[in-house]
Design an enzyme around this catalytic site. Structure first.
Site, PDB file in Angstrom:
ATOM      1  N   ASP A 144     -71.915  -5.307  78.108  1.00  0.00           N
ATOM      2  CA  ASP A 144     -72.091  -6.494  77.252  1.00  0.00           C
ATOM      3  C   ASP A 144     -71.033  -6.441  76.146  1.00  0.00           C
ATOM      4  O   ASP A 144     -70.631  -5.361  75.708  1.00  0.00           O
ATOM      5  CB  ASP A 144     -73.491  -6.458  76.645  1.00  0.00           C
TER       6      ASP A 144
ATOM      7  N   HIS B  43     -71.325  -7.054  73.118  1.00  0.00           N
ATOM      8  CA  HIS B  43     -71.876  -6.539  71.858  1.00  0.00           C
ATOM      9  C   HIS B  43     -72.348  -5.100  72.043  1.00  0.00           C
ATOM     10  O   HIS B  43     -72.804  -4.725  73.127  1.00  0.00           O
ATOM     11  CB  HIS B  43     -73.055  -7.420  71.409  1.00  0.00           C
TER      12      HIS B  43
ATOM     13  N   ASP C 178     -70.954 -11.586  78.405  1.00  0.00           N
ATOM     14  CA  ASP C 178     -70.355 -12.305  77.272  1.00  0.00           C
ATOM     15  C   ASP C 178     -69.000 -11.749  76.855  1.00  0.00           C
ATOM     16  O   ASP C 178     -68.407 -12.231  75.885  1.00  0.00           O
ATOM     17  CB  ASP C 178     -71.325 -12.360  76.083  1.00  0.00           C
TER      18      ASP C 178
ATOM     19  N   HIS D 213     -80.303  -4.718  71.876  1.00  0.00           N
ATOM     20  CA  HIS D 213     -80.240  -4.671  70.401  1.00  0.00           C
ATOM     21  C   HIS D 213     -81.580  -4.281  69.776  1.00  0.00           C
ATOM     22  O   HIS D 213     -81.639  -4.002  68.577  1.00  0.00           O
ATOM     23  CB  HIS D 213     -79.831  -6.029  69.821  1.00  0.00           C
TER      24      HIS D 213
HETATM   25 ZN   LIG Z   1     -74.019  -9.656  74.013  1.00  0.00          ZN
END
Ligand SMILES: [Zn+2]
Length: 308
Positions: A162, A164, A245, A125
């Site tokens: 992931d 996200h 996740d 991120h």
């Molecule tokens: Zn994540």
């Protein structure tokens, strides 16, 4: 040939804030499982300190200075609503960078078949000049630039499973046709980017998945979209942003991926690596916040990397 496991004790000392889900126990659970007898063949190495010149290939030099100057001497300093630092965070972030850079060097120089970096903080991120989503420096993008600029790789791919979207990696890759980014992620979810329409210069493949999507949708994202595009790109090196996740047990997202799916996706990426780049893969840890699910996911990911 061997699989290297990079980590460092200081990566377990970094904290964002008290009771934060991106917590030191994540690495403790991972090392507990990787200390088991199945993994005795791993080549375990301490992550070296990363070099500033590697980081500034991806990040604004003033941002890097600011981060390292803001490391608190006690307690926690918040850099945003969800991302913080403790006294160990500066060194931990540099070790996370150092791990991927040395892993890239060793794998590309033929000293190991592949490598996994069990490090914190995660990176996907982190933007050019902004810490966010528990990330300080974008480890995966830094590794990709090292592969290109130090080793002369012509086509570097990053695959991100992931839950996200790796907004920072996409931002670092999206104008550069010699880089490829393929990501499966939940949408809607943090950070809000990752629509299928975001295609960069034809080098970005985003496959958003609706909350509740499980093994079938996850595998189809790879079989139908990401893996064919990755093969068409013909990578000479593959990096993996390995977040766990998407697991059904994870408290921060709502996909229903299961542990065997992480083994499957790893094996599928390794097949592409075998076809195009002699199996050369470097993987680094991103998210995964249910500690048991995280440890189980890393365990099967490592078994595939090791070929056991
Ligand atoms: Zn994540």
């Amino acid at each position: 040939m061997s699989t290297i496991l990079y980590s460092h004790p200081v990566c377990q000392e970094h904290t964002n804030s008290p009771d934060h889900p991106e917590q030191p126990d994540r690495l403790r659970y991972i090392s507990n499982v990787l200390d088991g007898p199945s993994y005795f063949m791993l080549d375990r190495r301490d992550a070296p300190m990363g070099q500033i010149e590697d980081i500034t290939r991806v990040h604004d030099a003033r941002y890097v200075d600011d981060i390292l100057a803001s490391v608190p001497t006690r307690g926690n300093t918040l850099l945003g609503p969800d991302t913080g630092m403790s006294p160990a965070s500066g060194e931990a972030a540099l070790r996370a960078v150092g791990a991927i850079c040395e892993a890239v060097d060793v794998v590309l120089e033929g000293g190991a078949r592949n490598a996994f970096c069990s490090v914190r903080p995660p990176g996907h991120h982190a933007e050019y000049a902004e810490a966010m989503g528990f990330c300080l420096f974008n480890n995966i993008a830094i590794g990709a630039q090292r592969a290109r600029q130090v080793h002369g790789c012509k086509k570097v791919a990053a695959v991100d499973f992931d839950v996200h979207h790796g907004n920072g990696t996409q931002a670092a890759f999206q104008t550069e046709p010699s880089l490829f980014f393929g990501s499966s992620h939940q949408m809607p979810a943090f950070p809000g980017t990752g629509y299928a329409e975001e295609t960069g210069v034809g080098n970005i493949v985003n496959v958003p998945l609706a909350p509740g999507a499980g093994s079938e949708e996850f595998r189809r994202a790879y079989s139908d979209k990401i893996l064919p595009a990755l093969r068409a790109f013909e990578p000479d090196f593959i990096l993996i942003s390995a977040g766990f996740d998407a697991d059904a047990r994870d408290p921060l997202a709502q996909l229903r991926v299961k542990t065997p799916d992480f083994a499957w996706v790893t094996a599928e990426i390794l097949k592409v690596a075998d076809e195009f780049c002699s199996g050369k893969v470097v993987s680094t840890l991103e998210g995964g916040y249910d500690l048991d699910a995280l440890a189980a996911g890393v365990a099967v990911h490592m078994r595939e990397l090791m070929g056991i």
